[in-house]
Motif scaffolding. Structure first.
Motif, PDB file in Angstrom:
ATOM      1  N   SER A 148       0.831  -1.211   0.000  1.00 45.40           N
ATOM      2  CA  SER A 148       0.000   0.000   0.000  1.00 45.40           C
ATOM      3  C   SER A 148       0.862   1.257   0.000  1.00 45.40           C
ATOM      4  CB  SER A 148      -0.955  -0.006   1.194  1.00 45.40           C
ATOM      5  OG  SER A 148      -0.248   0.122   2.418  1.00 45.40           O
ATOM      6  N   ILE A 149       1.960   1.225   0.770  1.00 46.35           N
ATOM      7  CA  ILE A 149       2.876   2.362   0.770  1.00 46.35           C
ATOM      8  C   ILE A 149       3.567   2.476  -0.587  1.00 46.35           C
ATOM      9  CG2 ILE A 149       4.887   3.397   1.872  1.00 46.35           C
ATOM     10  CD1 ILE A 149       4.201   1.781   4.395  1.00 46.35           C
ATOM     11  N   PHE A 150       3.975   1.332  -1.127  1.00 51.47           N
ATOM     12  CA  PHE A 150       4.653   1.326  -2.424  1.00 51.47           C
ATOM     13  C   PHE A 150       3.789   2.007  -3.488  1.00 51.47           C
ATOM     14  CE2 PHE A 150       5.778  -0.341  -6.546  1.00 51.47           C
ATOM     15  CZ  PHE A 150       7.153  -0.337  -6.532  1.00 51.47           C
ATOM     16  N   PHE A 151       2.505   1.702  -3.489  1.00 50.07           N
ATOM     17  CA  PHE A 151       1.600   2.321  -4.458  1.00 50.07           C
ATOM     18  C   PHE A 151       1.642   3.843  -4.352  1.00 50.07           C
ATOM     19  CE2 PHE A 151      -2.695   4.221  -4.895  1.00 50.07           C
ATOM     20  CZ  PHE A 151      -2.778   4.197  -6.282  1.00 50.07           C
ATOM     21  N   LEU A 152       1.590   4.364  -3.132  1.00 42.87           N
ATOM     22  CA  LEU A 152       1.584   5.819  -2.958  1.00 42.87           C
ATOM     23  C   LEU A 152       2.939   6.448  -3.263  1.00 42.87           C
ATOM     24  CD1 LEU A 152      -0.619   6.155   0.254  1.00 42.87           C
ATOM     25  CD2 LEU A 152      -1.244   6.767  -2.102  1.00 42.87           C
ATOM     26  N   ALA A 153       3.985   5.644  -3.266  1.00 41.61           N
ATOM     27  CA  ALA A 153       5.317   6.143  -3.619  1.00 41.61           C
ATOM     28  C   ALA A 153       5.626   5.987  -5.099  1.00 41.61           C
ATOM     29  CB  ALA A 153       6.374   5.411  -2.797  1.00 41.61           C
ATOM     30  N   SER A 154       4.741   5.346  -5.828  1.00 46.66           N
ATOM     31  CA  SER A 154       4.987   5.020  -7.230  1.00 46.66           C
ATOM     32  C   SER A 154       4.348   6.038  -8.177  1.00 46.66           C
ATOM     33  CB  SER A 154       4.416   3.629  -7.543  1.00 46.66           C
ATOM     34  OG  SER A 154       2.999   3.706  -7.679  1.00 46.66           O
ATOM     35  N   PRO A 155       4.705   5.995  -9.456  1.00 40.69           N
ATOM     36  CA  PRO A 155       4.085   6.896 -10.437  1.00 40.69           C
ATOM     37  C   PRO A 155       2.579   6.677 -10.592  1.00 40.69           C
ATOM     38  CG  PRO A 155       6.123   5.991 -11.301  1.00 40.69           C
ATOM     39  CD  PRO A 155       5.827   5.235 -10.057  1.00 40.69           C
ATOM     40  N   GLN A 156       2.074   5.522 -10.174  1.00 37.80           N
ATOM     41  CA  GLN A 156       0.636   5.264 -10.280  1.00 37.80           C
ATOM     42  C   GLN A 156      -0.196   6.185  -9.386  1.00 37.80           C
ATOM     43  OE1 GLN A 156       2.897   2.599 -10.422  1.00 37.80           O
ATOM     44  NE2 GLN A 156       2.468   2.560 -12.616  1.00 37.80           N
ATOM     45  N   SER A 157       0.457   6.892  -8.460  1.00 35.08           N
ATOM     46  CA  SER A 157      -0.277   7.778  -7.542  1.00 35.08           C
ATOM     47  C   SER A 157      -0.052   9.254  -7.849  1.00 35.08           C
ATOM     48  CB  SER A 157       0.150   7.494  -6.097  1.00 35.08           C
ATOM     49  OG  SER A 157       1.494   7.890  -5.887  1.00 35.08           O
ATOM     50  N   ASN A 158       0.376   9.572  -9.040  1.00 35.07           N
ATOM     51  CA  ASN A 158       0.755  10.954  -9.348  1.00 35.07           C
ATOM     52  C   ASN A 158      -0.382  11.971  -9.216  1.00 35.07           C
ATOM     53  OD1 ASN A 158       3.389  10.244  -9.809  1.00 35.07           O
ATOM     54  ND2 ASN A 158       3.305  10.438 -12.041  1.00 35.07           N
ATOM     55  N   TYR A 159      -1.631  11.515  -9.279  1.00 35.22           N
ATOM     56  CA  TYR A 159      -2.749  12.460  -9.128  1.00 35.22           C
ATOM     57  C   TYR A 159      -3.521  12.204  -7.836  1.00 35.22           C
ATOM     58  CZ  TYR A 159      -6.059  15.942 -10.846  1.00 35.22           C
ATOM     59  OH  TYR A 159      -6.832  17.081 -11.004  1.00 35.22           O
ATOM     60  N   ILE A 160      -2.864  11.576  -6.889  1.00 33.92           N
ATOM     61  CA  ILE A 160      -3.446  11.362  -5.563  1.00 33.92           C
ATOM     62  C   ILE A 160      -2.657  12.211  -4.582  1.00 33.92           C
ATOM     63  CG2 ILE A 160      -3.927   9.685  -3.739  1.00 33.92           C
ATOM     64  CD1 ILE A 160      -4.011   7.519  -5.900  1.00 33.92           C
ATOM     65  N   ASN A 161      -3.330  13.104  -3.892  1.00 34.82           N
ATOM     66  CA  ASN A 161      -2.616  14.024  -3.004  1.00 34.82           C
ATOM     67  C   ASN A 161      -3.485  14.375  -1.803  1.00 34.82           C
ATOM     68  OD1 ASN A 161      -0.332  15.493  -2.309  1.00 34.82           O
ATOM     69  ND2 ASN A 161      -0.178  16.481  -4.309  1.00 34.82           N
ATOM     70  N   GLY A 162      -2.893  14.316  -0.629  1.00 39.72           N
ATOM     71  CA  GLY A 162      -3.601  14.684   0.587  1.00 39.72           C
ATOM     72  C   GLY A 162      -4.597  13.652   1.068  1.00 39.72           C
ATOM     73  N   HIS A 163      -4.448  12.415   0.621  1.00 41.22           N
ATOM     74  CA  HIS A 163      -5.409  11.376   0.984  1.00 41.22           C
ATOM     75  C   HIS A 163      -4.865  10.460   2.073  1.00 41.22           C
ATOM     76  CE1 HIS A 163      -8.745  11.824  -1.883  1.00 41.22           C
ATOM     77  NE2 HIS A 163      -7.834  12.376  -2.653  1.00 41.22           N
ATOM     78  N   VAL A 164      -5.784   9.841   2.785  1.00 38.99           N
ATOM     79  CA  VAL A 164      -5.466   8.826   3.778  1.00 38.99           C
ATOM     80  C   VAL A 164      -6.168   7.547   3.333  1.00 38.99           C
ATOM     81  CG1 VAL A 164      -5.548   8.148   6.192  1.00 38.99           C
ATOM     82  CG2 VAL A 164      -5.364  10.564   5.584  1.00 38.99           C
ATOM     83  N   ILE A 165      -5.391   6.521   3.021  1.00 32.71           N
ATOM     84  CA  ILE A 165      -5.956   5.246   2.588  1.00 32.71           C
ATOM     85  C   ILE A 165      -5.983   4.285   3.770  1.00 32.71           C
ATOM     86  CG2 ILE A 165      -5.731   3.284   1.013  1.00 32.71           C
ATOM     87  CD1 ILE A 165      -4.354   5.107  -0.961  1.00 32.71           C
ATOM     88  N   ASN A 166      -7.178   3.818   4.106  1.00 28.16           N
ATOM     89  CA  ASN A 166      -7.327   2.885   5.219  1.00 28.16           C
ATOM     90  C   ASN A 166      -7.002   1.471   4.763  1.00 28.16           C
ATOM     91  OD1 ASN A 166      -8.295   4.875   7.067  1.00 28.16           O
ATOM     92  ND2 ASN A 166     -10.260   4.817   6.001  1.00 28.16           N
ATOM     93  N   ILE A 167      -6.029   0.865   5.408  1.00 31.96           N
ATOM     94  CA  ILE A 167      -5.588  -0.489   5.099  1.00 31.96           C
ATOM     95  C   ILE A 167      -5.973  -1.357   6.298  1.00 31.96           C
ATOM     96  CG2 ILE A 167      -3.644  -1.917   4.324  1.00 31.96           C
ATOM     97  CD1 ILE A 167      -4.225   0.548   2.521  1.00 31.96           C
ATOM     98  N   SER A 168      -7.186  -1.915   6.249  1.00 35.17           N
ATOM     99  CA  SER A 168      -7.744  -2.466   7.477  1.00 35.17           C
ATOM    100  C   SER A 168      -8.612  -3.707   7.284  1.00 35.17           C
ATOM    101  CB  SER A 168      -8.587  -1.395   8.173  1.00 35.17           C
ATOM    102  OG  SER A 168      -9.697  -1.033   7.335  1.00 35.17           O
ATOM    103  N   GLY A 169      -8.666  -4.243   6.099  1.00 34.68           N
ATOM    104  CA  GLY A 169      -9.523  -5.405   5.882  1.00 34.68           C
ATOM    105  C   GLY A 169     -10.997  -5.106   6.031  1.00 34.68           C
ATOM    106  N   GLY A 170     -11.350  -3.819   5.898  1.00 33.41           N
ATOM    107  CA  GLY A 170     -12.756  -3.424   5.976  1.00 33.41           C
ATOM    108  C   GLY A 170     -13.208  -2.945   7.343  1.00 33.41           C
TER     109      GLY A 170
END
Length: 270
Positions: A245-267
């Motif tokens: 999940s961290i890798f995704f936010l550090a990768s180019p795939q997240s270039n238009y994601i900013n200021g978000h909090v992604i919950n990694i919690s199994g729901g």
């Protein structure tokens, strides 16, 4: 071409657990990695594992809460690799108590490592992230740089026995959103992950006797089982899943994601 080819990443708390898994993942995808940990042995083991797999890494040993640490790690990173593209604030531990028994020191220690240290590191990284991004734009270049802060569902929802940790992690979310607003114009993406229960030494059964900084960590086995049953997916998350999940936010795939909090919690929280 690898996803993080020619990128340089600092990952605090990366001698073990999620940080270690992330460091190896980033190195496999072309990043040169700075392993940051308080303990020399696990940090050096992480470096050697990365090098054995053909990657590049250095270790910077020290306490992220020390006032001189941010400058030292930035200086060593630039000295070794010449730049910085990714900063992951992952270092941390817990020191639980109910509010009416919590000491000032317990409360302050959680603020120090989970909020003040990330603030100082981000501030110290400004010349290599914000200013570098501004210089790129003045030259007609677009290069995205990333900050990922590791928060917690405790910072989103609160958690009994963790007023200190919850407050610090909530503050980290506020810091994340503010940095995103201030630096987005320079192509800096600042986001956070909020973990639920991830299978690390901080969430092992307390009866196992894990200690961090002289403080017993973990969750009593009975409470751990209750937490697990409360997760819609009926299991805790793995270190690998958390790192991805961290890798995704550090990768180019997240270039238009900013200021978000992604919950990694199994729901657990939607």
């Amino acid at each position: 071409m690898k996803v993080l080819e020619n990128q340089v990443a600092i990952i605090t708390g990366s001698g073990r657990g999620v940080g270690r898994a992330l460091a190896e993942m980033m190195a496999e995808q072309g990043a040169r990695v700075v392993i940051s940990d308080m303990d020399h042995e696990p940090a050096e083991e992480a470096v050697q594992a990365i090098k054995a797999n053909g990657g590049e890494a250095i270790a910077v040993i020290g306490d992220v809460t020390a006032s001189d640490f941010p400058k030292r790690i930035m200086d060593e990173t630039i000295g070794a690799f010449g730049k910085l593209d990714i900063l992951v604030n992952s270092a941390g531990y817990t020191w639980d108590n109910v509010i009416h028994k919590m000491t000032d020191d317990q409360f302050q220690k959680m603020l120090d490592i989970h909020l003040i240290a990330p603030f100082r590191l981000i501030r110290e990284a400004a010349p290599y992230l914000r200013d570098a991004g501004k210089a790129d734009l003045e030259q007609g270049k677009v290069n995205y740089r990333k900050i990922v802060n590791v928060s917690s569902l405790a910072g989103v929802m609160g958690n009994a026995g963790q007023a200190n940790y919850s407050s610090a992690k909530a503050g980290l979310i506020g810091l994340t959103k503010t940095v995103a607003k201030e630096w987005a114009a320079y192509n800096i993406n600042c986001n956070a992950v909020a973990f639920g229960v991830i299978d690390t030494r901080l969430t092992q059964a307390k009866e196992n006797g894990e200690v961090v900084n002289g403080i017993a960590v973990g969750i009593p086995e009975k409470a751990r089982q209750m937490f697990t049953q409360a997760i819609p997916q009926k299991r805790v998350g793995t270190v690998q899943e958390a790192a991805e999940s961290i890798f995704f936010l550090a990768s180019p795939q997240s270039n238009y994601i900013n200021g978000h909090v992604i919950n990694i919690s199994g729901g657990m929280y939607t």
